[in-house]
Structures are given as structure tokens and as C-alpha cells.
Scaffold this motif. Structure first.
Motif, PDB file in Angstrom:
ATOM      1  N   GLU A 201       0.875  -1.184   0.000  1.00 25.61           N
ATOM      2  CA  GLU A 201       0.000   0.000   0.000  1.00 25.61           C
ATOM      3  C   GLU A 201       0.904   1.223   0.000  1.00 25.61           C
ATOM      4  O   GLU A 201       1.703   1.414   0.920  1.00 25.61           O
ATOM      5  N   ASN A 202       0.770   2.051  -1.018  1.00 24.59           N
ATOM      6  CA  ASN A 202       1.717   3.153  -1.142  1.00 24.59           C
ATOM      7  C   ASN A 202       1.081   4.347  -1.832  1.00 24.59           C
ATOM      8  O   ASN A 202      -0.010   4.249  -2.416  1.00 24.59           O
ATOM      9  N   VAL A 203       1.808   5.448  -1.772  1.00 21.36           N
ATOM     10  CA  VAL A 203       1.398   6.649  -2.480  1.00 21.36           C
ATOM     11  C   VAL A 203       2.661   7.371  -2.950  1.00 21.36           C
ATOM     12  O   VAL A 203       3.683   7.347  -2.260  1.00 21.36           O
ATOM     13  N   ALA A 204       2.604   7.951  -4.129  1.00 20.82           N
ATOM     14  CA  ALA A 204       3.735   8.732  -4.650  1.00 20.82           C
ATOM     15  C   ALA A 204       3.560  10.179  -4.231  1.00 20.82           C
ATOM     16  O   ALA A 204       2.507  10.781  -4.445  1.00 20.82           O
ATOM     17  N   LYS A 205       4.580  10.747  -3.606  1.00 21.09           N
ATOM     18  CA  LYS A 205       4.539  12.139  -3.154  1.00 21.09           C
ATOM     19  C   LYS A 205       5.890  12.810  -3.430  1.00 21.09           C
ATOM     20  O   LYS A 205       6.900  12.132  -3.601  1.00 21.09           O
ATOM     21  N   ASN A 206       5.884  14.127  -3.445  1.00 20.56           N
ATOM     22  CA  ASN A 206       7.133  14.879  -3.519  1.00 20.56           C
ATOM     23  C   ASN A 206       7.579  15.228  -2.106  1.00 20.56           C
ATOM     24  O   ASN A 206       6.847  15.881  -1.360  1.00 20.56           O
ATOM     25  N   VAL A 207       8.761  14.779  -1.730  1.00 16.73           N
ATOM     26  CA  VAL A 207       9.340  15.058  -0.420  1.00 16.73           C
ATOM     27  C   VAL A 207      10.721  15.649  -0.648  1.00 16.73           C
ATOM     28  O   VAL A 207      11.568  15.028  -1.305  1.00 16.73           O
ATOM     29  N   ASN A 208      10.940  16.850  -0.119  1.00 16.43           N
ATOM     30  CA  ASN A 208      12.218  17.542  -0.310  1.00 16.43           C
ATOM     31  C   ASN A 208      12.598  17.629  -1.797  1.00 16.43           C
ATOM     32  O   ASN A 208      13.733  17.352  -2.188  1.00 16.43           O
ATOM     33  N   LYS A 209      11.588  17.960  -2.603  1.00 17.62           N
ATOM     34  CA  LYS A 209      11.760  18.180  -4.045  1.00 17.62           C
ATOM     35  C   LYS A 209      12.097  16.914  -4.828  1.00 17.62           C
ATOM     36  O   LYS A 209      12.570  16.978  -5.966  1.00 17.62           O
ATOM     37  N   ALA A 210      11.844  15.759  -4.226  1.00 15.19           N
ATOM     38  CA  ALA A 210      12.094  14.488  -4.921  1.00 15.19           C
ATOM     39  C   ALA A 210      10.808  13.658  -4.910  1.00 15.19           C
ATOM     40  O   ALA A 210      10.079  13.624  -3.909  1.00 15.19           O
ATOM     41  N   SER A 211      10.532  12.978  -6.013  1.00 17.25           N
ATOM     42  CA  SER A 211       9.369  12.097  -6.093  1.00 17.25           C
ATOM     43  C   SER A 211       9.724  10.760  -5.452  1.00 17.25           C
ATOM     44  O   SER A 211      10.659  10.081  -5.886  1.00 17.25           O
ATOM     45  N   VAL A 212       8.993  10.392  -4.403  1.00 13.53           N
ATOM     46  CA  VAL A 212       9.287   9.158  -3.674  1.00 13.53           C
ATOM     47  C   VAL A 212       8.016   8.321  -3.540  1.00 13.53           C
ATOM     48  O   VAL A 212       6.902   8.806  -3.727  1.00 13.53           O
ATOM     49  N   VAL A 213       8.215   7.040  -3.202  1.00  9.95           N
ATOM     50  CA  VAL A 213       7.105   6.132  -2.926  1.00  9.95           C
ATOM     51  C   VAL A 213       7.026   5.950  -1.424  1.00  9.95           C
ATOM     52  O   VAL A 213       7.984   5.488  -0.784  1.00  9.95           O
ATOM     53  N   LEU A 214       5.888   6.316  -0.846  1.00 11.00           N
ATOM     54  CA  LEU A 214       5.695   6.251   0.608  1.00 11.00           C
ATOM     55  C   LEU A 214       4.779   5.093   0.978  1.00 11.00           C
ATOM     56  O   LEU A 214       3.698   4.941   0.406  1.00 11.00           O
ATOM     57  N   PRO A 215       5.195   4.250   1.943  1.00  9.74           N
ATOM     58  CA  PRO A 215       4.309   3.189   2.438  1.00  9.74           C
ATOM     59  C   PRO A 215       3.153   3.794   3.225  1.00  9.74           C
ATOM     60  O   PRO A 215       3.323   4.795   3.900  1.00  9.74           O
ATOM     61  N   ILE A 216       1.991   3.154   3.153  1.00  6.68           N
ATOM     62  CA  ILE A 216       0.831   3.566   3.969  1.00  6.68           C
ATOM     63  C   ILE A 216       0.389   2.345   4.775  1.00  6.68           C
ATOM     64  O   ILE A 216      -0.315   1.486   4.283  1.00  6.68           O
ATOM     65  N   THR A 217       0.758   2.266   6.025  1.00  8.40           N
ATOM     66  CA  THR A 217       1.853   2.945   6.692  1.00  8.40           C
ATOM     67  C   THR A 217       3.092   2.056   6.601  1.00  8.40           C
ATOM     68  O   THR A 217       2.986   0.883   6.213  1.00  8.40           O
ATOM     69  N   HIS A 218       4.229   2.597   7.012  1.00  7.21           N
ATOM     70  CA  HIS A 218       5.457   1.809   6.965  1.00  7.21           C
ATOM     71  C   HIS A 218       5.318   0.545   7.819  1.00  7.21           C
ATOM     72  O   HIS A 218       5.652  -0.566   7.379  1.00  7.21           O
ATOM     73  N   GLY A 219       4.790   0.713   9.030  1.00  6.77           N
ATOM     74  CA  GLY A 219       4.651  -0.417   9.946  1.00  6.77           C
ATOM     75  C   GLY A 219       3.727  -1.498   9.423  1.00  6.77           C
ATOM     76  O   GLY A 219       4.051  -2.695   9.488  1.00  6.77           O
ATOM     77  N   SER A 220       2.565  -1.111   8.905  1.00  7.27           N
ATOM     78  CA  SER A 220       1.604  -2.109   8.425  1.00  7.27           C
ATOM     79  C   SER A 220       2.126  -2.828   7.180  1.00  7.27           C
ATOM     80  O   SER A 220       1.864  -4.018   6.974  1.00  7.27           O
ATOM     81  N   ASN A 221       2.899  -2.128   6.376  1.00 10.22           N
ATOM     82  CA  ASN A 221       3.502  -2.764   5.205  1.00 10.22           C
ATOM     83  C   ASN A 221       4.556  -3.786   5.608  1.00 10.22           C
ATOM     84  O   ASN A 221       4.691  -4.832   4.978  1.00 10.22           O
ATOM     85  N   VAL A 222       5.319  -3.479   6.666  1.00  9.61           N
ATOM     86  CA  VAL A 222       6.312  -4.435   7.162  1.00  9.61           C
ATOM     87  C   VAL A 222       5.619  -5.677   7.726  1.00  9.61           C
ATOM     88  O   VAL A 222       6.070  -6.809   7.503  1.00  9.61           O
ATOM     89  N   THR A 223       4.509  -5.478   8.421  1.00 11.53           N
ATOM     90  CA  THR A 223       3.735  -6.622   8.923  1.00 11.53           C
ATOM     91  C   THR A 223       3.285  -7.513   7.771  1.00 11.53           C
ATOM     92  O   THR A 223       3.412  -8.743   7.827  1.00 11.53           O
ATOM     93  N   GLU A 224       2.785  -6.888   6.711  1.00  4.71           N
ATOM     94  CA  GLU A 224       2.324  -7.650   5.548  1.00  4.71           C
ATOM     95  C   GLU A 224       3.496  -8.316   4.823  1.00  4.71           C
ATOM     96  O   GLU A 224       3.374  -9.420   4.301  1.00  4.71           O
ATOM     97  N   LEU A 225       4.649  -7.638   4.817  1.00  3.19           N
ATOM     98  CA  LEU A 225       5.843  -8.200   4.182  1.00  3.19           C
ATOM     99  C   LEU A 225       6.258  -9.510   4.851  1.00  3.19           C
ATOM    100  O   LEU A 225       6.585 -10.491   4.175  1.00  3.19           O
TER     101      LEU A 225
END
Length: 253
Positions: A201-225
């Protein structure tokens, strides 16, 4: 970046691509795209970054370049790929570029459809990212090529020893030659049973002028991983992962 989870009892293999723009914490470099880790500190930093951000314990790696991928496919006599019309021109463009980089010849693919492709063409296919799905679909293509390489290798077991002898000098790995050779006899019994991309589960956002892929949320994605790779039910992320998760939430809320 592809993580392989191998069940030594069942010989089932699971592959998961970590998207190159995934926003993670790299030691000494703060938060940035995960693909920067290898350039900052080689496989050691790349592996430690994966382990710390996702609660894994990876110890071994194999690094390949365009030439190694191209050569192993050619040594196997090519692999089967289903090239779509949307992919065709991009595959040819990238194949031409791969041939230039490797100093080899280039043969354009004339039409879409299922067909046997050369190493140069397959490597070009792996690089395509301008169709629908962008880098996510490119990662899927890379897993498809690995699947087809394994399928072809299993159908040609007599080729594997000479292929291994030819390929070992072309790769960079933590595994010794002896360790790799002991794995070869078991090759026909391995099957890639599942594959996916991370974060789920992710979303693409601009962070510090860079396009990144953000987990939604990092913790829940690690659980699923952990459930995907190991079958762990309701895995509880470490305090480090939970800290990273709190940090990334500010960009996804």
C-alpha cells in the motif's frame, strides 16, 4: 532490488521487488530513496538498509549488471516473453541501448506477442518503465524475466554447469563458488510460487523536491511483508520500524 525467500523444505520461492523510489532511512544519509543505498555504500549498506527498515535478516546477495543478465539468457538459448504492443517500441529502444553498452549486436523485435527473445532483448524488456504502471510495472517485468530464466534452466539441466562456470566471473556475490555449485543439483525442484512489489500500500509524493514512494503505513507494510515472505501472522514491527513509520506518516496524512 529483489528479495528472495526460499523455503528449503518445500523448495517454494517467493520474490518481492522493493520499489527503487521507496522512502527509507539510510544510515548516515537520513531519509531518501532506497536505491541510493547501493551507490552510497555498496551491497553492505544496501543490505543493512533493507534489514533495518523492514526487520529482515538478509546476509547474502547477488549483484548483476546488464552484461551478466544478457549473457546468461543467451547461454540458455533465450527465454519466452509476451511482448505487448504498448511495450514493443520501448523494448526495441532499450535493447538498442543495452547492445551499445555491452558492445554487442542488436536485433529489433518485429511484432508483439509471445516469442523467444535474446538476452539483449530481454534486458531491454526489463528496463521499460514508460508504459502504464511506470516503475511498478518495470519491477514486475524484472520478476517475469527471473521466472522465465528459472523455467528455461529447469528444462535444460545439462546446461547448468557450463552456464554457471561461464557466469560466475560476471557476477558479484557474497556466496562462494562452492556454495553456488552445491545449490545447482537442487535447481529442478525450486518453483517461484508468488511474487509481488513493496510497499504493498503506497502513495507517490514529492518530499524535499524528490518524487518518492511512501508506504501507507510503513509499519503495516512491514507486517504484511513478513506474512508474504515467511507466513508470519500478525507480525509486530520493531521499535525502529515503528519510529520510521511515525516519521513517514507526516507525508501521507
Amino acid at each position: 532490488i529483489i528479495v528472495a525467500s526460499i523455503n528449503e523444505k518445500t523448495k517454494d520461492v517467493k520474490l518481492i521487488s522493493i520499489y527503487r523510489d521507496t522512502y527509507v532511512n539510510i544510515e548516515g544519509h537520513d531519509y531518501t530513496k532506497i536505491n541510493h543505498a547501493y551507490s552510497y555504500g555498496g551491497p553492505e549498506l544496501a543490505i543493512s538498509t533493507i534489514n533495518k527498515n523492514f526487520d529482515l535478516n538478509i546476509t547474502d546477495f547477488v549483484t548483476v549488471n546488464f552484461s551478466a543478465l544478457t549473457n546468461v539468457i543467451d547461454l540458455l538459448g533465450g527465454i519466452t516473453l509476451d511482448i505487448t504492443k504498448a511495450e514493443l517500441n520501448y523494448v526495441n529502444d532499450y535493447s538498442r541501448d543495452v547492445a551499445k553498452i555491452n558492445g554487442t549486436t542488436y536485433e529489433p523485435i518485429k511484432s508483439a506477442g509471445e516469442q523467444t527473445v535474446s538476452g539483449t532483448q530481454a534486458t531491454g524488456y526489463c528496463r521499460v518503465r514508460y508504459t502504464k504502471g511506470g516503475d511498478f510495472t518495470r519491477a514486475e517485468r524484472q520478476r517475469t524475466v527471473i521466472y522465465q530464466i528459472l523455467k528455461k534452466a529447469k528444462s535444460s539441466p545439462a546446461k547448468m554447469l557450463p552456464v554457471a562456470n561461464e557466469m560466475l566471473p560476471q557476477i558479484y556475490t557474497s556466496l562462494s563458488t562452492a556454495e553456488i555449485m552445491t545449490l545447482l543439483p537442487g535447481l529442478p525442484f525450486y518453483d517461484i510460487t508468488e511474487d509481488s512489489g513493496f510497499p504493498f500500500e503506497n502513495v507517490a509524493k514529492n518530499v524535499n523536491k524528490a518524487s518518492v514512494v511512501l508506504p501507507i503505513t510503513h509499519g503495516s507494510n512491514v507486517t504484511e511483508l513478513h506474512h508474504f515472505l515467511f507466513g508470519t501472522v500478525d507480525y509486530t514491527p520493531s521499535s525502529t520500524v515503528q519510529e520510521y513509520s511515525e516519521h513517514t506518516k507526516q507525508y501521507t496524512n
